[in-house]
Design an enzyme around this catalytic site. Sequence first.
Site, PDB file in Angstrom:
ATOM      1  N   SER A 118       0.830  -1.208   0.000  1.00 44.75           N
ATOM      2  CA  SER A 118       0.000   0.000   0.000  1.00 44.75           C
ATOM      3  C   SER A 118       0.862   1.255   0.000  1.00 44.75           C
ATOM      4  O   SER A 118       1.971   1.268   0.562  1.00 44.75           O
ATOM      5  CB  SER A 118      -0.866   0.006   1.257  1.00 44.75           C
ATOM      6  OG  SER A 118      -1.412   1.277   1.468  1.00 44.75           O
ATOM      7  N   ALA A 119       0.319   2.331  -0.577  1.00 43.48           N
ATOM      8  CA  ALA A 119       0.994   3.634  -0.529  1.00 43.48           C
ATOM      9  C   ALA A 119       1.146   4.130   0.907  1.00 43.48           C
ATOM     10  O   ALA A 119       1.932   5.045   1.160  1.00 43.48           O
ATOM     11  CB  ALA A 119       0.200   4.647  -1.340  1.00 43.48           C
ATOM     12  N   CYS A 120       0.435   3.483   1.842  1.00 42.61           N
ATOM     13  CA  CYS A 120       0.561   3.870   3.250  1.00 42.61           C
ATOM     14  C   CYS A 120       1.954   3.588   3.811  1.00 42.61           C
ATOM     15  O   CYS A 120       2.265   4.002   4.929  1.00 42.61           O
ATOM     16  CB  CYS A 120      -0.469   3.142   4.100  1.00 42.61           C
ATOM     17  SG  CYS A 120      -2.123   3.776   3.845  1.00 42.61           S
ATOM     18  N   TYR A 149      -0.371   0.057  10.052  1.00 43.21           N
ATOM     19  CA  TYR A 149      -0.770  -0.633   8.805  1.00 43.21           C
ATOM     20  C   TYR A 149       0.339  -0.483   7.764  1.00 43.21           C
ATOM     21  O   TYR A 149       0.730  -1.453   7.094  1.00 43.21           O
ATOM     22  CB  TYR A 149      -2.101  -0.026   8.329  1.00 43.21           C
ATOM     23  CG  TYR A 149      -2.537  -0.419   6.938  1.00 43.21           C
ATOM     24  CD1 TYR A 149      -3.072  -1.677   6.675  1.00 43.21           C
ATOM     25  CD2 TYR A 149      -2.439   0.488   5.882  1.00 43.21           C
ATOM     26  CE1 TYR A 149      -3.490  -2.024   5.395  1.00 43.21           C
ATOM     27  CE2 TYR A 149      -2.858   0.152   4.606  1.00 43.21           C
ATOM     28  CZ  TYR A 149      -3.374  -1.103   4.361  1.00 43.21           C
ATOM     29  OH  TYR A 149      -3.787  -1.438   3.102  1.00 43.21           O
ATOM     30  N   LYS A 153       2.951  -3.320   6.076  1.00 40.57           N
ATOM     31  CA  LYS A 153       3.101  -3.470   4.624  1.00 40.57           C
ATOM     32  C   LYS A 153       4.589  -3.444   4.250  1.00 40.57           C
ATOM     33  O   LYS A 153       5.050  -4.219   3.405  1.00 40.57           O
ATOM     34  CB  LYS A 153       2.351  -2.355   3.888  1.00 40.57           C
ATOM     35  CG  LYS A 153       0.832  -2.499   3.932  1.00 40.57           C
ATOM     36  CD  LYS A 153       0.368  -3.707   3.137  1.00 40.57           C
ATOM     37  CE  LYS A 153      -1.132  -3.792   2.997  1.00 40.57           C
ATOM     38  NZ  LYS A 153      -1.579  -5.097   2.498  1.00 40.57           N
ATOM     39  N   ASN A 178      -5.342   3.941  -2.875  1.00 44.36           N
ATOM     40  CA  ASN A 178      -6.785   4.241  -2.776  1.00 44.36           C
ATOM     41  C   ASN A 178      -7.624   3.693  -3.929  1.00 44.36           C
ATOM     42  O   ASN A 178      -7.984   4.419  -4.848  1.00 44.36           O
ATOM     43  CB  ASN A 178      -7.020   5.759  -2.707  1.00 44.36           C
ATOM     44  CG  ASN A 178      -6.425   6.364  -1.467  1.00 44.36           C
ATOM     45  OD1 ASN A 178      -6.555   5.821  -0.382  1.00 44.36           O
ATOM     46  ND2 ASN A 178      -5.762   7.498  -1.631  1.00 44.36           N
ATOM     47  N   GLN A 220      -6.749  18.199   2.390  1.00 48.10           N
ATOM     48  CA  GLN A 220      -5.774  17.127   2.148  1.00 48.10           C
ATOM     49  C   GLN A 220      -6.021  16.539   0.749  1.00 48.10           C
ATOM     50  O   GLN A 220      -7.162  16.464   0.306  1.00 48.10           O
ATOM     51  CB  GLN A 220      -5.828  16.052   3.246  1.00 48.10           C
ATOM     52  CG  GLN A 220      -7.082  15.209   3.323  1.00 48.10           C
ATOM     53  CD  GLN A 220      -8.165  15.837   4.187  1.00 48.10           C
ATOM     54  OE1 GLN A 220      -8.306  17.037   4.266  1.00 48.10           O
ATOM     55  NE2 GLN A 220      -8.978  14.994   4.823  1.00 48.10           N
ATOM     56  N   ARG A 222      -5.487  13.563  -2.375  1.00 46.51           N
ATOM     57  CA  ARG A 222      -5.327  12.129  -2.634  1.00 46.51           C
ATOM     58  C   ARG A 222      -5.594  11.882  -4.120  1.00 46.51           C
ATOM     59  O   ARG A 222      -6.189  12.714  -4.809  1.00 46.51           O
ATOM     60  CB  ARG A 222      -6.371  11.297  -1.862  1.00 46.51           C
ATOM     61  CG  ARG A 222      -6.206  11.260  -0.357  1.00 46.51           C
ATOM     62  CD  ARG A 222      -4.960  10.494   0.076  1.00 46.51           C
ATOM     63  NE  ARG A 222      -4.915  10.375   1.530  1.00 46.51           N
ATOM     64  CZ  ARG A 222      -4.480  11.325   2.353  1.00 46.51           C
ATOM     65  NH1 ARG A 222      -4.028  12.464   1.870  1.00 46.51           N
ATOM     66  NH2 ARG A 222      -4.463  11.136   3.666  1.00 46.51           N
TER      67      ARG A 222
END
Length: 328
Positions: A118-120, A149, A153, A178, A220, A222
Amino acid sequence: MKTALVCGAGGFIGSHLVKRLKIEGYWVRGVDLKFPEFSPTPADDFVIGDLRDPAFCRSIIDRRFDEVYQLAADMGGAGYVFTGEHDADIMHNSALINLNILDACYKRNVKRIFYSSSACMYPAYNQMDPTNPKTAEHTAYPADPDSEYGWEKLFSERLYLAYHRNYGLEVRIARYHNIFGPEGTWIGGREKAPAALSRKIALAKLRQLPYIEIWGDGLQTRSFLYIDECIEGTIRLTRSDFTGPVNIGSEEMVTINQLVQLIADIAGVQIEVRHIAGPVGVRGRNSDNTLIQEKLGWKPSEPLRRGMEVTYHWIEDQVRAAIAAGKL
Ligand code: NAD
């Protein structure tokens, strides 16, 4: 006939992936804690079970699948991931799943395995500026994800790369940004921004409410990738000779306020937005698609509006049905 295993096949991305693999003529086994919520699975075999259990993982990896897709994870949107209340479960559950599946694949001599990161996992310090977030793949280190999280990853990416290095597994790693679309979670606390905002706007429209509440100031940024392009990128990467990690995301960056206006426009309503405190994550994030274009000769290109139209109308139908059933 080619064979594929989809772990997390009862979830949003997994259930769409099973449909695509079936269209391509694969024999598909799906595995999850649950069946897909919104439509029956076309999988040839669907096994309910817990991938945290190593014996269960060995039992479902009972042959040399041509392709294994590992999408199972304990996850959700900002309301699940960023409150801190589920950190121990998120890390424990998802790490165990990845440890078990990799080991079972190695012991069955399965070669090709796709992992959905994930980009997280990108460092928070590169995502402070909403107008210029950095997510080129090489900017992952020094690591500083803003959630546990994201740390899990990152750990699991490294685990997959280690199995590739030491045991020759043909690992493919994508960093999703996302993903949204119909037949995804839209209520209950694990839903993501496009689904949550669509639900709020549909509810306001159908109930004639004057305003909706959104978390944070809405400034924000995204980007959001429609499910069909996510599946396309996943399959292209898995069948390529590039290990990754590589971003699979859209480069069409919007503020959350812009996303709200886009959805309201699709819904045909004018709506007042009230900003309230809530978990919001990093200030800015956008997919950097330089590497995927270079390695696969392909990158997502569909406009956000097209996917949002399909998704909004699907969610409006869900909201209408839930109201009629007295559930909302
Ligand atoms: P999802 O929650 O809809 O699907 C995950 C599935 O894993 C669920 O159906 C869940 O029941 C299953 N699962 C969880 N624990 C399990 C266990 N112990 N045993 C068996 N099954 C288990 O999520 P999704 O949106 O389809 O995401 C799929 C993957 O992509 C996840 O790994 C997620 O972290 C990753 N990802 C998704 C996004 C996104 O925007 N949707 C973004 C980045 C990364």
